[in-house]
Write a protein that holds these residues in place. Structure first.
Motif, PDB file in Angstrom:
ATOM      1  N   THR A 202       0.621  -1.068  -0.021  1.00 26.85           N
ATOM      2  CA  THR A 202      -0.004  -0.031  -0.170  1.00 26.85           C
ATOM      3  C   THR A 202       0.865   1.358   0.179  1.00 26.85           C
ATOM      4  O   THR A 202       0.610   2.193  -0.761  1.00 26.85           O
ATOM      5  N   ASN A 203       1.847   1.305   0.938  1.00 22.79           N
ATOM      6  CA  ASN A 203       2.951   2.433   0.973  1.00 22.79           C
ATOM      7  C   ASN A 203       3.528   2.732  -0.370  1.00 22.79           C
ATOM      8  O   ASN A 203       3.777   3.749  -1.050  1.00 22.79           O
ATOM      9  N   PHE A 204       3.999   1.629  -1.117  1.00 25.23           N
ATOM     10  CA  PHE A 204       5.015   1.614  -2.239  1.00 25.23           C
ATOM     11  C   PHE A 204       4.105   1.930  -3.332  1.00 25.23           C
ATOM     12  O   PHE A 204       4.471   2.629  -4.012  1.00 25.23           O
ATOM     13  N   VAL A 205       2.875   1.606  -3.456  1.00 21.19           N
ATOM     14  CA  VAL A 205       1.926   1.888  -4.552  1.00 21.19           C
ATOM     15  C   VAL A 205       1.690   3.424  -4.349  1.00 21.19           C
ATOM     16  O   VAL A 205       1.773   4.172  -5.232  1.00 21.19           O
ATOM     17  N   ALA A 206       1.316   3.854  -3.070  1.00 23.59           N
ATOM     18  CA  ALA A 206       1.396   5.714  -2.999  1.00 23.59           C
ATOM     19  C   ALA A 206       2.541   6.144  -3.410  1.00 23.59           C
ATOM     20  O   ALA A 206       2.513   7.270  -3.940  1.00 23.59           O
ATOM     21  N   GLU A 207       3.683   5.613  -2.980  1.00 23.92           N
ATOM     22  CA  GLU A 207       4.933   6.335  -3.434  1.00 23.92           C
ATOM     23  C   GLU A 207       5.190   6.323  -4.948  1.00 23.92           C
ATOM     24  O   GLU A 207       5.666   7.286  -5.324  1.00 23.92           O
ATOM     25  N   CYS A 208       4.911   5.307  -5.337  1.00 24.83           N
ATOM     26  CA  CYS A 208       5.279   5.136  -7.007  1.00 24.83           C
ATOM     27  C   CYS A 208       4.125   6.184  -7.616  1.00 24.83           C
ATOM     28  O   CYS A 208       4.603   6.740  -8.733  1.00 24.83           O
ATOM     29  N   ARG A 209       2.858   6.280  -6.855  1.00 24.07           N
ATOM     30  CA  ARG A 209       2.037   6.957  -7.882  1.00 24.07           C
ATOM     31  C   ARG A 209       2.530   8.399  -7.872  1.00 24.07           C
ATOM     32  O   ARG A 209       2.427   9.320  -8.689  1.00 24.07           O
ATOM     33  N   ALA A 210       3.030   9.090  -6.446  1.00 25.59           N
ATOM     34  CA  ALA A 210       3.365  10.294  -6.339  1.00 25.59           C
ATOM     35  C   ALA A 210       4.980  10.573  -7.151  1.00 25.59           C
ATOM     36  O   ALA A 210       4.982  11.537  -7.751  1.00 25.59           O
ATOM     37  N   LEU A 211       5.861   9.661  -7.460  1.00 24.76           N
ATOM     38  CA  LEU A 211       6.878   9.606  -8.200  1.00 24.76           C
ATOM     39  C   LEU A 211       6.788   9.452  -9.494  1.00 24.76           C
ATOM     40  O   LEU A 211       7.538  10.257 -10.360  1.00 24.76           O
ATOM     41  N   ARG A 212       5.512   9.034  -9.882  1.00 23.98           N
ATOM     42  CA  ARG A 212       5.361   8.960 -11.627  1.00 23.98           C
ATOM     43  C   ARG A 212       5.207  10.342 -11.981  1.00 23.98           C
ATOM     44  O   ARG A 212       5.336  10.348 -13.207  1.00 23.98           O
ATOM     45  N   THR A 213       4.722  11.138 -11.415  1.00 27.35           N
ATOM     46  CA  THR A 213       4.417  12.755 -12.122  1.00 27.35           C
ATOM     47  C   THR A 213       6.076  13.368 -12.106  1.00 27.35           C
ATOM     48  O   THR A 213       5.893  14.760 -12.922  1.00 27.35           O
ATOM     49  N   GLN A 214       7.003  12.947 -11.655  1.00 26.97           N
ATOM     50  CA  GLN A 214       8.170  13.419 -11.675  1.00 26.97           C
ATOM     51  C   GLN A 214       8.970  13.078 -13.209  1.00 26.97           C
ATOM     52  O   GLN A 214       8.970  11.971 -13.345  1.00 26.97           O
ATOM     53  N   PRO A 215       9.814  14.190 -13.503  1.00 25.90           N
ATOM     54  CA  PRO A 215      10.627  13.885 -14.783  1.00 25.90           C
ATOM     55  C   PRO A 215      11.572  12.513 -14.764  1.00 25.90           C
ATOM     56  O   PRO A 215      11.868  11.764 -15.600  1.00 25.90           O
ATOM     57  N   ASP A 216      12.296  12.323 -13.543  1.00 24.65           N
ATOM     58  CA  ASP A 216      13.130  11.434 -13.339  1.00 24.65           C
ATOM     59  C   ASP A 216      12.525  10.176 -12.529  1.00 24.65           C
ATOM     60  O   ASP A 216      13.230   9.546 -11.765  1.00 24.65           O
ATOM     61  N   TRP A 217      11.283   9.890 -12.817  1.00 27.13           N
ATOM     62  CA  TRP A 217      10.585   8.730 -12.086  1.00 27.13           C
ATOM     63  C   TRP A 217      11.199   7.399 -12.094  1.00 27.13           C
ATOM     64  O   TRP A 217      11.198   7.142 -10.993  1.00 27.13           O
ATOM     65  N   PRO A 218      11.656   6.955 -12.992  1.00 33.08           N
ATOM     66  CA  PRO A 218      12.368   5.795 -13.150  1.00 33.08           C
ATOM     67  C   PRO A 218      13.520   5.439 -12.188  1.00 33.08           C
ATOM     68  O   PRO A 218      13.210   4.555 -11.309  1.00 33.08           O
ATOM     69  N   ALA A 219      14.329   6.419 -11.915  1.00 27.09           N
ATOM     70  CA  ALA A 219      15.631   6.429 -11.087  1.00 27.09           C
ATOM     71  C   ALA A 219      14.924   6.525  -9.726  1.00 27.09           C
ATOM     72  O   ALA A 219      15.362   5.829  -8.675  1.00 27.09           O
ATOM     73  N   LYS A 220      13.792   7.379  -9.321  1.00 29.02           N
ATOM     74  CA  LYS A 220      13.497   7.435  -8.057  1.00 29.02           C
ATOM     75  C   LYS A 220      12.508   6.185  -7.599  1.00 29.02           C
ATOM     76  O   LYS A 220      12.938   5.854  -6.299  1.00 29.02           O
ATOM     77  N   VAL A 221      11.694   5.757  -8.685  1.00 28.87           N
ATOM     78  CA  VAL A 221      11.024   4.505  -8.345  1.00 28.87           C
ATOM     79  C   VAL A 221      12.016   3.217  -7.772  1.00 28.87           C
ATOM     80  O   VAL A 221      11.954   2.399  -7.118  1.00 28.87           O
ATOM     81  N   ALA A 222      13.303   3.334  -8.692  1.00 29.42           N
ATOM     82  CA  ALA A 222      14.149   2.196  -8.359  1.00 29.42           C
ATOM     83  C   ALA A 222      14.870   2.535  -7.008  1.00 29.42           C
ATOM     84  O   ALA A 222      14.965   1.390  -6.551  1.00 29.42           O
ATOM     85  N   SER A 223      14.854   3.826  -6.724  1.00 29.40           N
ATOM     86  CA  SER A 223      15.374   4.117  -5.271  1.00 29.40           C
ATOM     87  C   SER A 223      14.443   3.582  -4.351  1.00 29.40           C
ATOM     88  O   SER A 223      14.676   2.780  -3.197  1.00 29.40           O
TER      89      SER A 223
END
Length: 182
Positions: A6-27
């Motif tokens: 649940t927490n990971f999904v919420a974090e991914c949703r927020a990160l997906r709006t950022q231009p460097d989302w793949p690196a942030k989701v990987a972190s």
């Protein structure tokens, strides 16, 4: 959905709006894997005999977990977006390819062993290629409606000629390739 996911999904949703989302989701995925015991949580959400669990499928984000049987083989395909794959347990291998005219040509084999995170760029072409006896539990994040994205492609595993992505045909080829390897 269990708390970690649940927490990971919420974090991914927020990160997906950022231009460097793949690196942030990987972190974020590396932190999730380092926290430990994700395997138990993911397995508890699978029904008996179920190999995958979809957590999110939207136009700009897909998140799912999947259990890979030993000897799993698939046809070359792309994702038409960046992909972040975290190995929760076991091994996931994939052959890599490059385009050469209307065909794809194999360029190598990548082996990802838990706990590790792989990032595949939007242009990556690959095919699952686990060895017999090597299983894996993985978590996947894509920046599109992964199973229904209209711009995805795959390649016939016999001719390596490009064709439009069709998940039914992909599963058929995967079943045939896996059976032939067994």
């Amino acid at each position: 959905m269990a708390e970690k996911m649940t927490n990971f999904v919420a974090e991914c949703r927020a990160l997906r709006t950022q231009p460097d989302w793949p690196a942030k989701v990987a972190s974020a995925m590396k932190r999730l894997l380092a926290a430990g015991d994700l395997s138990t949580e993911l397995r508890s959400e699978l029904e008996p005999g179920q190999l995958a669990k979809i957590y999110v499928q939207s136009p700009d984000l897909t998140i799912y977990s999947v259990w890979s049987e030993g000897g799993l083989r698939g046809p070359p395909h792309d994702h038409a977006t960046d992909a972040i794959i975290g190995l929760v347990e076991g091994v996931e291998q994939y052959k890599t390819y490059e385009l050469n005219g209307e065909r794809c040509v194999e360029t190598g084999l990548k082996r990802v062993t838990a706990p590790a995170v792989a990032v595949l760029g939007q242009e990556a072409i690959h095919a699952m290629w686990n060895e017999p006896g090597e299983t894996g539990l993985s978590l996947h994040v894509y920046g599109n409606a992964h199973f229904e994205a209209p711009d995805r492609r795959m390649w016939n595993p016999d001719t390596y000629v490009e064709t439009a992505f069709d998940h039914r045909q992909q599963f058929k080829w995967t079943k045939e390739l896996t059976a032939a390897a067994g």
